[in-house]
Design a protein around this motif. Structure first.
Motif, short mmCIF file in Angstrom:
data_model
loop_
_atom_site.label_atom_id
_atom_site.label_comp_id
_atom_site.label_asym_id
_atom_site.label_seq_id
_atom_site.Cartn_x
_atom_site.Cartn_y
_atom_site.Cartn_z
N ALA A 87 0.72 -1.22 -0.16
CA ALA A 87 -0.27 0.09 -0.08
C ALA A 87 0.78 1.25 -0.17
N SER A 88 1.85 1.17 0.91
CA SER A 88 2.70 2.40 0.97
C SER A 88 3.44 2.58 -0.45
N ILE A 89 3.93 1.57 -1.00
CA ILE A 89 4.30 1.73 -2.31
C ILE A 89 3.61 2.27 -3.50
N LEU A 90 2.55 1.84 -3.35
CA LEU A 90 1.46 2.18 -4.53
C LEU A 90 1.17 3.55 -4.24
N LEU A 91 1.03 4.09 -3.00
CA LEU A 91 0.51 5.36 -2.87
C LEU A 91 1.71 6.34 -3.35
N GLU A 92 3.02 5.94 -2.88
CA GLU A 92 4.28 6.87 -3.20
C GLU A 92 4.41 6.76 -4.52
N ILE A 93 4.15 5.59 -5.37
CA ILE A 93 4.16 5.79 -7.05
C ILE A 93 3.14 6.62 -7.35
N GLN A 94 1.99 6.58 -6.78
CA GLN A 94 0.85 7.58 -7.36
C GLN A 94 1.16 8.96 -7.02
N ARG A 95 1.87 9.38 -5.98
CA ARG A 95 2.30 10.68 -5.71
C ARG A 95 3.49 10.99 -6.60
N ALA A 96 4.46 10.27 -6.86
CA ALA A 96 5.49 10.72 -7.45
C ALA A 96 5.53 10.61 -9.15
N PHE A 97 4.67 9.73 -9.44
CA PHE A 97 4.62 9.41 -11.03
C PHE A 97 3.28 9.33 -11.55
N GLY A 98 2.35 9.99 -10.96
CA GLY A 98 0.92 10.15 -11.36
C GLY A 98 0.01 8.94 -11.61
N PHE A 99 0.45 7.62 -10.96
CA PHE A 99 -0.41 6.39 -11.10
C PHE A 99 -1.63 7.04 -10.43
N VAL A 100 -2.68 5.96 -10.59
CA VAL A 100 -4.05 6.26 -10.05
C VAL A 100 -4.69 5.15 -9.50
N PHE A 101 -4.10 4.47 -8.74
CA PHE A 101 -4.57 3.45 -7.89
C PHE A 101 -5.93 3.89 -7.27
N PHE A 102 -5.87 5.04 -6.29
CA PHE A 102 -6.83 5.42 -5.49
C PHE A 102 -7.79 6.38 -5.82
N ASP A 103 -7.61 6.74 -7.23
CA ASP A 103 -8.70 7.96 -7.84
C ASP A 103 -9.72 7.41 -8.36
N PRO A 104 -10.88 7.64 -7.65
CA PRO A 104 -12.13 7.02 -8.30
C PRO A 104 -12.43 7.71 -9.58
N ALA A 105 -12.01 8.63 -10.05
CA ALA A 105 -12.49 9.39 -11.24
C ALA A 105 -11.74 8.54 -12.35
N LEU A 106 -10.78 7.85 -11.97
CA LEU A 106 -10.06 7.21 -13.23
C LEU A 106 -10.05 5.59 -12.89
N GLY A 107 -10.86 5.18 -12.30
CA GLY A 107 -11.23 3.60 -12.01
C GLY A 107 -10.52 3.08 -10.74
N GLY A 108 -10.01 3.83 -10.12
CA GLY A 108 -9.23 3.70 -8.77
C GLY A 108 -10.18 3.56 -7.68
N ASP A 109 -9.87 3.25 -6.25
CA ASP A 109 -10.60 3.31 -5.23
C ASP A 109 -10.02 3.60 -4.04
N PRO A 110 -10.16 4.54 -3.28
CA PRO A 110 -9.64 4.88 -1.98
C PRO A 110 -9.92 3.61 -0.91
N LEU A 111 -10.87 3.01 -0.89
CA LEU A 111 -11.22 2.08 -0.04
C LEU A 111 -9.98 0.72 -0.05
N LEU A 112 -9.41 0.82 -1.30
CA LEU A 112 -8.32 -0.35 -1.64
C LEU A 112 -7.32 -0.05 -0.53
N TRP A 113 -6.92 1.34 -0.36
CA TRP A 113 -5.92 1.60 0.88
C TRP A 113 -6.40 1.02 2.03
N GLN A 114 -7.74 1.44 2.57
CA GLN A 114 -8.21 0.88 3.84
C GLN A 114 -7.99 -0.77 3.81
N HIS A 115 -8.37 -1.42 2.94
CA HIS A 115 -8.29 -2.92 2.82
C HIS A 115 -6.90 -3.43 2.93
#
Length: 840
Positions: A230-258
């Motif tokens: 989870a920490s790696i995914l969020l840091e990748i999202q912050r650093a390189f513009g990935f969208v794992f947790f962005d619901p507007a582009l198919g992501g889901d913030p609840l994935l972090w909670q899980h």
């Protein structure tokens, strides 16, 4: 005769002198930086953990002052959020787990009759990562970028849109850096307990603290990777513009909670189970009888470990999960009370059947019982969904959390500090100061947190920096604040008492508590090698079963009593019945772990500063250091077998089937498998939350199908080349084996290029969550292939130097197993990336 020994010594004195010289740490500060002995590393973990504990307590005092009265301005809202985040993060990641791992590193080898841990360099590296990770996190104060989103760092509040500064980056990188330490210690502890026990210490005779650490270590192996991912995914999202947790582009913030709570709820028991192991040891000693229900306690520890992984949604009852799922997790949350209750009743039964001796450690035991039982009962309350809906995110949960975690850890921790202090220092603490400190801690703790149940039920939210006078909560909060300072004074008194006893306490005789476990057979101060002769164990309490055993272990006339050529040696035993199987030759003092941790810290600092080119450049010296580390580990070029004692010749680990390095690989692959499973879980979780997966216009096109098949063929070719290289080694054809490993490495490099070509139609990772997770999955496997390539080249080089052979095959066995795992992982990743989208 030993050339380094003074003249006129008896043969026994010569052997002791040789052992001391072999196991000594070089003098001076440079020698201390090179120390790898488990006692030194364990004490460093404990001292550093207690230092972070004091810092977290200081932050808590500022928070309590802010809440003492409505309208206070001791802390502004921003600073209060920062202090809350750093207090929780420090207690959970920099104190609770590391301090108990420090206890384990110091005590477990002594308890199981081992001279040291099988990977001393790994222990030292873990400590430096822990220290630098904590310092990295707290350096955020210097840059006015203190994490402020809570110790759970929920997305989307922590993505670059809502946290544009470096605050979240300091948390993500610092905590992940420190978690390397926890995982390394877990692997070390599992291997040590499985294969380094004294002869005769079968599974039915392992001390309960060692059992607790074994279960805890397996929980870390499976529980920490989801948070790391989870920490790696969020840091990748912050650093390189990935969208794992962005619901507007198919992501889901609840994935972090899980992912976070897949770690977070096992974390509660990762903290508690070692404390329970301490309680079992102290109860048995001060009840003056063996533990009642030993087998039931072991089963309860194992059962708690299993059940803890079924409770993560316990923390997500208010996020909108279907009621049927809530009912399942609610039942699981209540079921975990059963194995916990078994341990409590076993402790009470042991005290009831024994003759309790009321000393300071016993006082902390009774304090633990008083504090933990209410915490457990309120845990059952918040496991009930309707009640949790009302109490969630209130001070009721804060009180419950501190009763279970801090009370459930702190009182056993202080009992253990006083219990094992004579072993570590050779001295005893002040009885009067110890008792005064206990009562300050006990009274202060209860008056601090019991009022919080009331304020929570009356509606006071957690993490709020103030509250309205109309709520009528000022008097309970004032009592909590005043009692918090009493608690702080008590804690400082405890730690001051322990620190002063190292220099000024009365000298303790050997085994002052008349305990029955092996660590109390040791002299004061404890020799660097623990046991001059590795003991042979009879019974669960060896010193009670054989009172002469303590003297026998200090005479160098038994198992491994002879120091050979300055090489440190351990006995390796079979897993089930602890029969001697091998002699494990381990590394001595070196600064390689420190240098590796420093270079890794520099790499992470460059990444934090967004100097990605510099981070990539720093990776090269890091790889060089790790290559050097691997090349010099253990006893390169040593014999295939040695005489452990008269008439007993054992293979060294390089020629043994049950080698520690093999088990370390197995445990490491379990860690990695948990990380990979969490990533695949993320892929399918995001798929379930969208209508089209992959979405129209984004995804692997038909044109990539031939390229993906070529990549698959290359991956299978790597497996075939690995098999041929291993067969050549078994046949003694070393040159052919070296060529086989070289070809394996070349095929792996071509596979990485071919698979990158096959992934090209996926598009940019920032276009959609599908592209983000697909590229991450492909990159994750590519990193494993690159690592396996380095291993293959390493074995090829060792073969050419004659350090690997048919009779010395350990490194080749490990590399072949790594390649098999990498190919299997690649087949799963290939199916998810290339096959599943065409079938969905």
């Amino acid at each position: 005769m030993n050339a380094s020994a003074p003249p006129g010594l008896t043969p026994e004195d010569e052997r002791l002198s040789a052992l001391r010289a072999t196991w000594a740490t070089p003098p001076g500060w440079r020698g201390r930086l090179a120390a790898v002995n488990h006692s030194t590393i364990g004490l460093r973990f404990i001292v550093t953990g207690l230092a972070f504990f004091l810092v977290a307590g200081l932050l808590a005092m500022f928070m309590r002052l802010q809440l003492a009265w409505p309208g206070n301005l001791v802390l502004d809202p921003q600073r209060y959020a920062e202090f809350t985040t750093m207090h929780g993060t420090t207690m959970m990641f920099l104190f609770a787990v590391p301090v108990m791992e420090g206890f384990a590193l110091y005590l477990v080898p002594k308890m199981i009759g081992s001279r040291d841990l099988p990977f001393p360099r790994l222990s030292a590296f873990g400590y430096w990562c822990y220290l630098f990770g904590g310092l990295f996190l707290y350096s955020s104060f210097l840059f006015d970028a203190v994490p402020d989103s809570g110790w759970f760092m929920y997305a989307p509040l922590t993505d670059s849109t809502w946290s544009p500064g470096l605050n979240a980056d300091f948390w993500l990188i610092g905590v992940t850096f420190a978690e390397i330490s926890a995982v390394a210690a877990a692997v070390e502890m599992i291997v040590a307990i499985l294969v380094c026990r004294a002869p005769g210490m079968d599974l039915r005779r392992i001390p309960l603290f060692a059992w607790a650490m074994l279960v805890t270590s397996f929980m870390i192996v499976f529980g920490f990777p989801p948070l790391i991912l989870a920490s790696i995914l969020l840091e990748i999202q912050r650093a390189f513009g990935f969208v794992f947790f962005d619901p507007a582009l198919g992501g889901d913030p609840l994935l972090w909670q899980h992912l976070f709570w897949l770690f977070g709820h096992p974390e509660v028991y990762i903290i508690f189970l070692p404390a329970a192991g301490v309680v079992s040891m102290v109860v048995s000693t001060f009840a003056r009888r063996p533990m009642v229900g030993y087998t039931w306690i072991v089963l309860a520890l194992v059962g708690t470990g299993f059940l803890s992984f079924g409770l993560w949604v316990h923390h997500m009852f208010t996020v909108g999960i279907p009621l049927l799922a809530l009912a399942f997790f609610s039942a699981a949350s209540m079921a975990v009370a059963i194995p916990m209750g078994i341990q409590v009743f076993a402790w009470i039964a042991t005290l009831w059947a024994g003759r309790p001796w009321l000393r300071v450690p016993t006082l902390y035991l009774f304090g633990f019982f008083f504090v933990f039982v209410p915490g457990g009962l309120t845990g059952v309350m918040v496991a009930m969904v309707p009640f949790d809906w009302q109490a969630h995110d209130s001070h009721f949960v804060v009180a419950h959390l501190h009763h279970v975690l801090i009370g459930g850890l702190m009182f056993p921790l202080f009992a253990g500090l006083h219990y094992w202090l004579p072993l570590a220092s050779g001295r005893e603490p002040s009885e009067s100061l110890s008792r005064t400190a206990f009562w300050l801690v006990f009274i202060g703790f209860n008056l601090t947190f019991l009022p919080m149940y009331l304020t929570g039920l009356l509606g006071m939210p957690r993490r709020a920096y103030t509250y309205l006078p109309e709520l009528g909560l000022h008097w309970p909060n004032l009592v909590s604040t005043a009692a918090g300072f009493v608690l702080a004074v008590g804690m400082v008194a405890v730690l001051l008492d322990v620190a002063l006893s190292f220099r000024h306490g009365p000298r303790a005789r050997r085994n002052p508590w008349r305990a029955g476990t092996l660590e109390w057979a040791l002299e004061h101060p404890v020799p660097d090698f623990n046991f001059a002769s590795v003991p042979r164990v009879q019974g669960r309490d060896p010193l009670w079963a054989d009172p002469r055993l303590a003297e026998a272990t200090q005479r160098p006339d038994g198992l491994l009593g002879e120091a050979r050529h300055g090489v440190r040696e351990l006995i390796g035993s079979s897993i089930l019945d602890a029969r001697p199987e091998q002699v494990i030759r381990i590394s001595g003092p070196t600064r390689l772990p420190l240098l590796a941790a420093l270079v890794l810290a520099a790499l992470l600092a460059a990444f934090l500063a967004k100097l990605y080119w510099l981070a990539a450049a720093i990776a090269l010296p890091l790889l060089a250091l790790l290559w050097r580390w691997g090349w010099t580990t253990g006893d390169p070029g040593g014999p295939d077998a040695v005489e452990a004692e008269a008439g007993l010749v054992l293979p060294t680990q390089y020629a043994a089937r049950n080698a520690p390095g093999w088990w370390a690989l197995v445990m490491s692959l379990l860690v990695d498998g948990s990380l990979f499973a969490s990533l695949v879980f993320s892929y399918f979780y995001l798929w379930l939350g969208t209508d089209a997966w992959p979405p129209d216009g984004i995804g692997i096109g038909i044109a990539s199908w031939p390229a993906s098949l070529v990549a698959l063929g290359l991956l299978l070719a790597c497996a075939a080349a690995t098999r041929l290289a291993a067969r050549a080694l078994r046949q003694g054809a070393l040159a052919r084996a070296a060529r086989g490993w070289t070809w394996t490495a070349l095929l792996g490099a071509v596979f990485i290029a071919a698979h990158a070509r096959a992934m090209a139609p996926t598009g940019a990772p920032g276009n959609h969550a599908y592209a983000s997770v697909a590229w991450t999955l492909a990159g994750f496997h590519a990193a494993h292939v690159a690592l396996a390539i380095l291993f293959a080249l390493f074995v090829a080089a060792r073969l050419r130097q004659g350090l690997v052979s048919a009779g010395h095959p350990l490194e080749a066995r490990i590399t072949a197993a790594l390649w098999r795992y990498t190919v299997a992982q690649g087949l799963l990743a290939w199916s998810v990336l290339h096959l599943f989208p065409r079938l969905a």
